[in-house]
Write a protein that holds these residues in place. Structure first.
Motif, PDB file in Angstrom:
ATOM      1  N   THR A  11     -10.768  12.591  29.642  1.00 22.02           N
ATOM      2  CA  THR A  11     -11.597  13.789  29.419  1.00 22.02           C
ATOM      3  C   THR A  11     -10.814  15.070  29.714  1.00 22.02           C
ATOM      4  N   ARG A  12     -10.119  15.096  30.835  1.00 23.52           N
ATOM      5  CA  ARG A  12      -9.446  16.337  31.239  1.00 23.52           C
ATOM      6  C   ARG A  12      -8.009  16.079  31.679  1.00 23.52           C
ATOM      7  N   LEU A  13      -7.193  17.121  31.504  1.00 28.25           N
ATOM      8  CA  LEU A  13      -5.832  17.134  32.064  1.00 28.25           C
ATOM      9  C   LEU A  13      -5.885  17.976  33.335  1.00 28.25           C
ATOM     10  N   LYS A  14      -5.476  17.359  34.441  1.00 22.74           N
ATOM     11  CA  LYS A  14      -5.420  18.108  35.711  1.00 22.74           C
ATOM     12  C   LYS A  14      -3.951  18.337  36.039  1.00 22.74           C
ATOM     13  N   TRP A  15      -3.623  19.556  36.551  1.00 20.86           N
ATOM     14  CA  TRP A  15      -2.219  19.836  36.902  1.00 20.86           C
ATOM     15  C   TRP A  15      -2.180  20.579  38.228  1.00 20.86           C
ATOM     16  N   ALA A  16      -1.020  20.495  38.904  1.00 21.51           N
ATOM     17  CA  ALA A  16      -0.832  21.221  40.166  1.00 21.51           C
ATOM     18  C   ALA A  16       0.649  21.469  40.373  1.00 21.51           C
ATOM     19  N   LEU A  17       0.974  22.683  40.880  1.00 23.12           N
ATOM     20  CA  LEU A  17       2.357  23.053  41.193  1.00 23.12           C
ATOM     21  C   LEU A  17       2.494  23.063  42.709  1.00 23.12           C
ATOM     22  N   TYR A  18       3.490  22.325  43.217  1.00 21.86           N
ATOM     23  CA  TYR A  18       3.715  22.230  44.670  1.00 21.86           C
ATOM     24  C   TYR A  18       5.066  22.842  45.018  1.00 21.86           C
ATOM     25  N   ALA A  25       3.134  18.927  50.863  1.00 23.03           N
ATOM     26  CA  ALA A  25       3.732  20.184  50.358  1.00 23.03           C
ATOM     27  C   ALA A  25       2.629  21.182  50.012  1.00 23.03           C
ATOM     28  N   ALA A  26       2.963  22.448  50.142  1.00 25.27           N
ATOM     29  CA  ALA A  26       1.974  23.504  49.836  1.00 25.27           C
ATOM     30  C   ALA A  26       1.683  23.508  48.334  1.00 25.27           C
ATOM     31  N   ARG A  27       0.375  23.566  47.995  1.00 25.42           N
ATOM     32  CA  ARG A  27      -0.018  23.655  46.583  1.00 25.42           C
ATOM     33  C   ARG A  27      -0.043  25.134  46.182  1.00 25.42           C
ATOM     34  N   LEU A  28       0.795  25.476  45.187  1.00 24.11           N
ATOM     35  CA  LEU A  28       0.970  26.891  44.811  1.00 24.11           C
ATOM     36  C   LEU A  28      -0.016  27.296  43.716  1.00 24.11           C
ATOM     37  N   ALA A  29      -0.364  26.337  42.860  1.00 19.95           N
ATOM     38  CA  ALA A  29      -1.324  26.645  41.770  1.00 19.95           C
ATOM     39  C   ALA A  29      -1.884  25.327  41.256  1.00 19.95           C
ATOM     40  N   HIS A  30      -3.052  25.354  40.652  1.00 19.78           N
ATOM     41  CA  HIS A  30      -3.593  24.123  40.056  1.00 19.78           C
ATOM     42  C   HIS A  30      -4.662  24.477  39.027  1.00 19.78           C
ATOM     43  N   GLY A  31      -4.952  23.520  38.173  1.00 22.51           N
ATOM     44  CA  GLY A  31      -5.975  23.775  37.146  1.00 22.51           C
ATOM     45  C   GLY A  31      -6.386  22.489  36.459  1.00 22.51           C
ATOM     46  N   ALA A  32      -7.416  22.589  35.604  1.00 21.71           N
ATOM     47  CA  ALA A  32      -7.886  21.437  34.822  1.00 21.71           C
ATOM     48  C   ALA A  32      -8.376  21.966  33.481  1.00 21.71           C
ATOM     49  N   VAL A  33      -7.985  21.285  32.406  1.00 17.24           N
ATOM     50  CA  VAL A  33      -8.444  21.699  31.069  1.00 17.24           C
ATOM     51  C   VAL A  33      -8.952  20.471  30.331  1.00 17.24           C
ATOM     52  N   LEU A  35      -9.157  17.952  27.234  1.00 16.54           N
ATOM     53  CA  LEU A  35      -8.042  17.511  26.380  1.00 16.54           C
ATOM     54  C   LEU A  35      -8.009  18.282  25.064  1.00 16.54           C
ATOM     55  N   GLU A  36      -9.166  18.783  24.649  1.00 18.35           N
ATOM     56  CA  GLU A  36      -9.197  19.502  23.362  1.00 18.35           C
ATOM     57  C   GLU A  36      -8.296  20.746  23.395  1.00 18.35           C
ATOM     58  N   THR A  37      -7.983  21.238  24.610  1.00 19.76           N
ATOM     59  CA  THR A  37      -7.280  22.537  24.672  1.00 19.76           C
ATOM     60  C   THR A  37      -5.825  22.382  25.130  1.00 19.76           C
ATOM     61  N   ILE A  38      -5.309  21.176  25.172  1.00 20.63           N
ATOM     62  CA  ILE A  38      -3.965  20.995  25.776  1.00 20.63           C
ATOM     63  C   ILE A  38      -2.852  21.660  24.961  1.00 20.63           C
ATOM     64  N   ASP A  39      -3.071  21.910  23.675  1.00 20.99           N
ATOM     65  CA  ASP A  39      -1.960  22.449  22.863  1.00 20.99           C
ATOM     66  C   ASP A  39      -1.688  23.915  23.120  1.00 20.99           C
ATOM     67  N   SER A  40      -2.525  24.528  23.989  1.00 24.43           N
ATOM     68  CA  SER A  40      -2.266  25.952  24.285  1.00 24.43           C
ATOM     69  C   SER A  40      -1.855  26.152  25.745  1.00 24.43           C
ATOM     70  N   LEU A  41      -1.594  25.078  26.464  1.00 17.62           N
ATOM     71  CA  LEU A  41      -1.294  25.209  27.907  1.00 17.62           C
ATOM     72  C   LEU A  41      -0.094  26.124  28.167  1.00 17.62           C
ATOM     73  N   ALA A  42       0.947  26.004  27.317  1.00 13.31           N
ATOM     74  CA  ALA A  42       2.166  26.806  27.551  1.00 13.31           C
ATOM     75  C   ALA A  42       1.865  28.297  27.375  1.00 13.31           C
ATOM     76  N   ASP A  43       0.819  28.591  26.577  1.00 19.44           N
ATOM     77  CA  ASP A  43       0.466  30.011  26.349  1.00 19.44           C
ATOM     78  C   ASP A  43      -0.644  30.478  27.270  1.00 19.44           C
ATOM     79  N   THR A  44      -1.237  29.568  28.029  1.00 20.98           N
ATOM     80  CA  THR A  44      -2.369  29.963  28.897  1.00 20.98           C
ATOM     81  C   THR A  44      -2.058  29.603  30.349  1.00 20.98           C
ATOM     82  N   ASP A  45      -2.625  28.506  30.819  1.00 19.32           N
ATOM     83  CA  ASP A  45      -2.543  28.157  32.259  1.00 19.32           C
ATOM     84  C   ASP A  45      -1.122  28.145  32.795  1.00 19.32           C
ATOM     85  N   TRP A  46      -0.158  27.716  31.963  1.00 22.88           N
ATOM     86  CA  TRP A  46       1.189  27.477  32.500  1.00 22.88           C
ATOM     87  C   TRP A  46       2.131  28.658  32.255  1.00 22.88           C
TER      88      TRP A  46
END
Ligand SMILES: Nc1ncnc2c1ncn2[C@@H]1O[C@H](COP(=O)(O)OP(=O)(O)O)[C@@H](O)[C@H]1O
Ligand SMILES: CC(C)(COP(=O)(O)O)[C@@H](O)C(=O)NCCC(=O)O
Ligand SMILES: [K+]
Length: 263
Positions: A11-18, A25-33, A35-46
């Motif tokens: 259903t969803r892609l979850k991501w986290a930057l440590y 380790a300290a979590r610096l950022a995280h999110g969940a989208v 799957l329908e929206t994964i093709d825009s991750l490089a232009d949005t969340d990431w």
């Protein structure tokens, strides 16, 4: 050496930057989208994230989704690495008939659970419940051996299956109540009790097998729906899969460091 963790469910892609690829380790950022929206991750969340130097992910949504995410990861100069379930890793052994066929999300969650149990100082059995598109109920013994686990439909799957198979069950989402008196509550309560029943039954089996009370860990997007229900003491660990990825990454980095020293 920042570390990027990805968990791709159905259903969803979850991501986290440590800050590092090690447990705690300290979590610096995280999110969940979705799957329908994964093709825009490089232009949005990431887009504005500080480029990570390493990455490790688990994916159960198929090769096509994995490749589309790898295209998004080209934003950074890192080699995508994906967990493959195996006979042993990260402190657990895998009792599946064909270890490679265990969902990597389940495999990694079990590693996260094992790490959490050991960090508390005493090896105990653990029941690991993941409430996502599907619900999994997985039994880990006190030695960290995965005894086996159940797969059942998640809330959304149950609801859609009933809607598609009947004339009268297309209704708004209801509440969990003891004696449902309307269709919406009947569906929500039925689905939750089916899951809680599976959890309570497996809990008893694991307790009897292990001879002691298991740790009961729950994670996944719909965990809160289930927590509200059962009188079993759940511990909600939202980061369980990421904890498993951090433990695996640390182990891999450790191996690489030792290999370098031996050269
Ligand atoms: N923001 C949200 N919007 C819709 N559903 C959500 C949301 N957060 C959690 N959920 C619930 O969690 C489920 C997805 O959880 P998740 O653990 O991401 O699933 P998966 O790992 O299978 O992709 C959905 O089926 C839904 O029940
Ligand atoms: C059971 C699952 C679909 C759960 O995935 P999710 O609900 O997170 O999308 C996934 O773990 C999977 O595809 N497992 C492979 C089959 C198995 O574990 O036996
Ligand atoms: K999942």
């Amino acid at each position: 050496m920042s570390f990027f963790a990805i968990d791709i469910g159905n259903t969803r892609l979850k991501w986290a930057l440590y800050a590092q690829g090690v447990p705690g380790a300290a979590r610096l950022a995280h999110g969940a989208v979705f799957l329908e929206t994964i093709d825009s991750l490089a232009d949005t969340d990431w887009k504005d994230l500080p480029p990570p130097s390493r990455m490790l992910g688990c994916v159960v949504a198929g090769e096509g989704i994995k490749r589309r995410v790898e295209e998004q990861l080209e934003l950074w100069d890192l080699a995508p690495r994906w967990v493959v379930s195996s006979r042993a890793a990260g402190g657990i052994t895998n009792g599946y008939d064909h270890p490679g066929r265990l969902g990597t999300d389940r495999f990694v969650a079990l590693i996260g659970a094992r790490h959490l149990v050991l960090a508390r100082g005493r090896a105990r059995p653990a029941l690991v419940v993941m409430v996502g598109t599907a619900v999994t109920v997985d039994a880990l013994d006190a030695r960290g051996h995965f005894l086996g686990g159940m797969i059942l439909p998640g809330f959304g799957v149950m609801q859609r299956a009933l809607e598609m198979s009947t004339a009268g069950l297309k209704v708004p989402t209801g509440e969990i109540v003891d004696f449902p008196t309307n269709t919406s509550d009947a569906l929500m309560s039925g689905g939750s009790n089916a899951m809680a029943g599976a959890v309570e039954r497996m809990y008893r089996k694991l307790r009897d097998h292990a001879g002691e009370e298991p740790v009961l860990l729950i994670s996944g997007g719909a965990a809160s729906k289930l927590q509200a229900l059962t009188d079993l003491r759940f511990e909600a660990i939202e980061s369980l899969i990421f904890d498993g990825l951090l433990a695996l990454q640390a182990h891999t980095q450790g191996q690489a460091a030792r290999a370098q020293q031996q050269q």
